[in-house]
Motif scaffolding. Structure first.
Motif, short mmCIF file in Angstrom:
data_model
loop_
_atom_site.label_atom_id
_atom_site.label_comp_id
_atom_site.label_asym_id
_atom_site.label_seq_id
_atom_site.Cartn_x
_atom_site.Cartn_y
_atom_site.Cartn_z
N VAL A 135 -77.44 126.49 10.78
CA VAL A 135 -77.51 126.80 9.35
C VAL A 135 -76.46 126.01 8.59
N MET A 136 -75.23 125.97 9.12
CA MET A 136 -74.16 125.24 8.44
C MET A 136 -74.46 123.74 8.37
N GLU A 137 -75.07 123.21 9.40
CA GLU A 137 -75.35 121.77 9.40
C GLU A 137 -76.58 121.42 8.57
N SER A 138 -77.54 122.35 8.48
CA SER A 138 -78.82 122.04 7.83
C SER A 138 -78.87 122.43 6.36
N ILE A 139 -78.13 123.46 5.98
CA ILE A 139 -78.23 123.99 4.61
C ILE A 139 -77.12 123.39 3.76
N LYS A 140 -77.50 122.62 2.78
CA LYS A 140 -76.52 121.98 1.90
C LYS A 140 -76.57 122.54 0.48
N GLN A 141 -77.56 123.42 0.21
CA GLN A 141 -77.76 123.89 -1.16
C GLN A 141 -76.77 124.97 -1.58
N CYS A 142 -76.19 125.66 -0.61
CA CYS A 142 -75.23 126.70 -0.98
C CYS A 142 -74.26 126.96 0.18
N PRO A 143 -73.11 127.57 -0.11
CA PRO A 143 -72.10 127.82 0.92
C PRO A 143 -72.56 128.87 1.92
N VAL A 144 -71.88 128.87 3.07
CA VAL A 144 -72.15 129.83 4.14
C VAL A 144 -70.85 130.53 4.52
N ILE A 145 -70.89 131.85 4.60
CA ILE A 145 -69.75 132.60 5.15
C ILE A 145 -70.18 133.13 6.50
N ALA A 146 -69.42 132.78 7.54
CA ALA A 146 -69.71 133.24 8.90
C ALA A 146 -68.66 134.28 9.30
N VAL A 147 -69.15 135.45 9.72
CA VAL A 147 -68.25 136.58 10.02
C VAL A 147 -68.23 136.82 11.53
N PRO A 148 -67.03 136.79 12.14
CA PRO A 148 -66.94 136.99 13.60
C PRO A 148 -67.42 138.37 14.05
N SER A 149 -67.82 138.44 15.30
CA SER A 149 -68.23 139.72 15.88
C SER A 149 -67.09 140.72 15.78
N ASP A 150 -67.43 141.95 15.42
CA ASP A 150 -66.46 143.06 15.39
C ASP A 150 -65.32 142.87 14.39
N TYR A 151 -65.43 141.92 13.48
CA TYR A 151 -64.37 141.74 12.48
C TYR A 151 -64.42 142.90 11.49
N MET A 152 -63.31 143.61 11.38
CA MET A 152 -63.22 144.73 10.44
C MET A 152 -62.83 144.17 9.07
N LYS A 170 -64.98 118.71 -6.74
CA LYS A 170 -65.79 119.08 -7.90
C LYS A 170 -65.74 120.59 -8.08
N LYS A 171 -65.74 121.02 -9.34
CA LYS A 171 -65.71 122.47 -9.63
C LYS A 171 -66.89 123.17 -8.96
N SER A 172 -68.06 122.52 -9.00
CA SER A 172 -69.26 123.16 -8.45
C SER A 172 -69.12 123.38 -6.95
N GLU A 173 -68.47 122.44 -6.25
CA GLU A 173 -68.28 122.58 -4.80
C GLU A 173 -67.30 123.69 -4.46
N MET A 174 -66.31 123.88 -5.33
CA MET A 174 -65.23 124.83 -5.07
C MET A 174 -65.51 126.21 -5.65
N ALA A 175 -66.65 126.37 -6.33
CA ALA A 175 -66.92 127.58 -7.12
C ALA A 175 -66.81 128.87 -6.31
N GLN A 176 -67.40 128.90 -5.09
CA GLN A 176 -67.38 130.14 -4.31
C GLN A 176 -65.96 130.50 -3.87
N LEU A 177 -65.18 129.50 -3.50
CA LEU A 177 -63.79 129.75 -3.10
C LEU A 177 -62.99 130.28 -4.29
N VAL A 178 -63.16 129.66 -5.45
CA VAL A 178 -62.45 130.11 -6.66
C VAL A 178 -62.88 131.53 -7.03
N GLU A 179 -64.19 131.82 -6.93
CA GLU A 179 -64.67 133.16 -7.27
C GLU A 179 -64.07 134.22 -6.35
#
Length: 283
Positions: A135-152, A170-179
């Motif tokens: 998913v991370m390699e194929s999807i370029k249209q939006c960011p991906v958050i990956a959550v480890p197993s058992d992460y509280m 670019k602001k658009s690339e950094m938008a999710q991190l800034v949000e």
């Protein structure tokens, strides 16, 4: 428009954990959550000339199993504290995971994907799942958050963001991190990695650094320098020493670490993740 979050699930414990993480991460945001299960029929491959159709036994069995799993998941989500800001939509579709995600991004204008790092079929030896990497390699249209197993869930108060300043921002690339930083009052730790160990920036790198600072204006951030004996080791040590709750990176092709996902860095940082990973894409 409300935030649109795509939550792929294979009904594994890790996938449920990622859904719960997303509900907590965006608990103060008006959100539409799209929960997606992409199912396949046993005995068929998606690139096969023979594709099962509705009404055929194997297709119907797979669809029933998917819908039964979704019913169970809906019940589990209802156990999470109810949030009037959140709306849920459930999607069960015959497709590969990556193609199903691409379809939903196009149809629903998805802002971010949140998923687990490991699913039902991943071996214990492969801690970071092949589905997540795909998913991370194929999807370029939006960011991906990956959550480890058992992460509280812990609010991401400290975020590590490594860069070598070799490309612009670019602001658009950094938008999710800034949000996320604004939502949680996070501190962004920008880690400059210098393999030459002198820490000096070229004129172009200085320009990129100033641009990044402009984008982060008004946020709590700190610039750090790492003379990396080994990039991945340096970042891991930094994350541990600062108690970071999230690791963010820009997945640029052919730059910085090459494609970070096919590079050894993600094998050392990402394949045994202790904290959620936010993958940003250049656009």
């Amino acid at each position: 428009m409300d935030k649109r979050v795509l939550l792929p699930t294979d009904y594994s414990k890790n996938a449920l954990n990622a859904i719960r993480y997303a509900l907590d991460l965006y608990k103060n945001v008006q959100c539409d959550f799209y929960i997606l299960n992409a199912f396949q029929a046993s005995g068929y491959t998606l690139d096969s000339m023979m594709v099962p159709e509705p009404g055929e036994r194997l297709y119907d069995l797979a669809k029933e199993a998917s819908e039964a799993g979704m019913e169970r998941l809906m019940g589990m989500i209802k156990l999470h504290p109810e949030n009037p800001k959140h709306r849920f939509h459930y999607i069960s579709t015959f497709n590969s995971l990556v193609e199903a995600i691409k379809n939903e991004i196009a149809k629903k204008d998805i802002d971010v994907i949140v998923m687990g790092t490991k699913g039902l079929t991943e071996s214990k030896a492969r801690i970071f799942g092949t589905n997540t990497v795909s998913v991370m390699e194929s999807i370029k249209q939006c960011p991906v958050i990956a959550v480890p197993s058992d992460y509280m869930y812990v609010p991401p108060k400290e975020i590590a963001f490594p860069t070598d300043y070799k490309t612009d921002f670019k602001k658009s690339e950094m938008a999710q991190l800034v949000e996320i930083a604004k939502l949680h009052g996070s501190k962004i730790n920008v880690v400059h990695i210098d393999k030459d160990k002198d820490g000096k920036l070229s004129k172009q790198e200085e320009t990129h650094k100033r641009l990044l600072q402009d984008i982060m204006e008004g946020l709590d951030y700190e610039l750090h320098f790492l003379s990396a004996v080994k990039v991945s080791k340096g970042i891991n040590l930094f994350i541990e020493s600062t108690n970071c709750n999230m690791f963010a990176f820009m997945n640029r092709k052919h730059l910085f670490f090459g494609s970070i996902l096919s590079n050894p860095l993600v094998k050392e940082i990402g394949y045994d993740p202790k904290i959620p990973i936010l993958e940003l894409n250049d656009n």
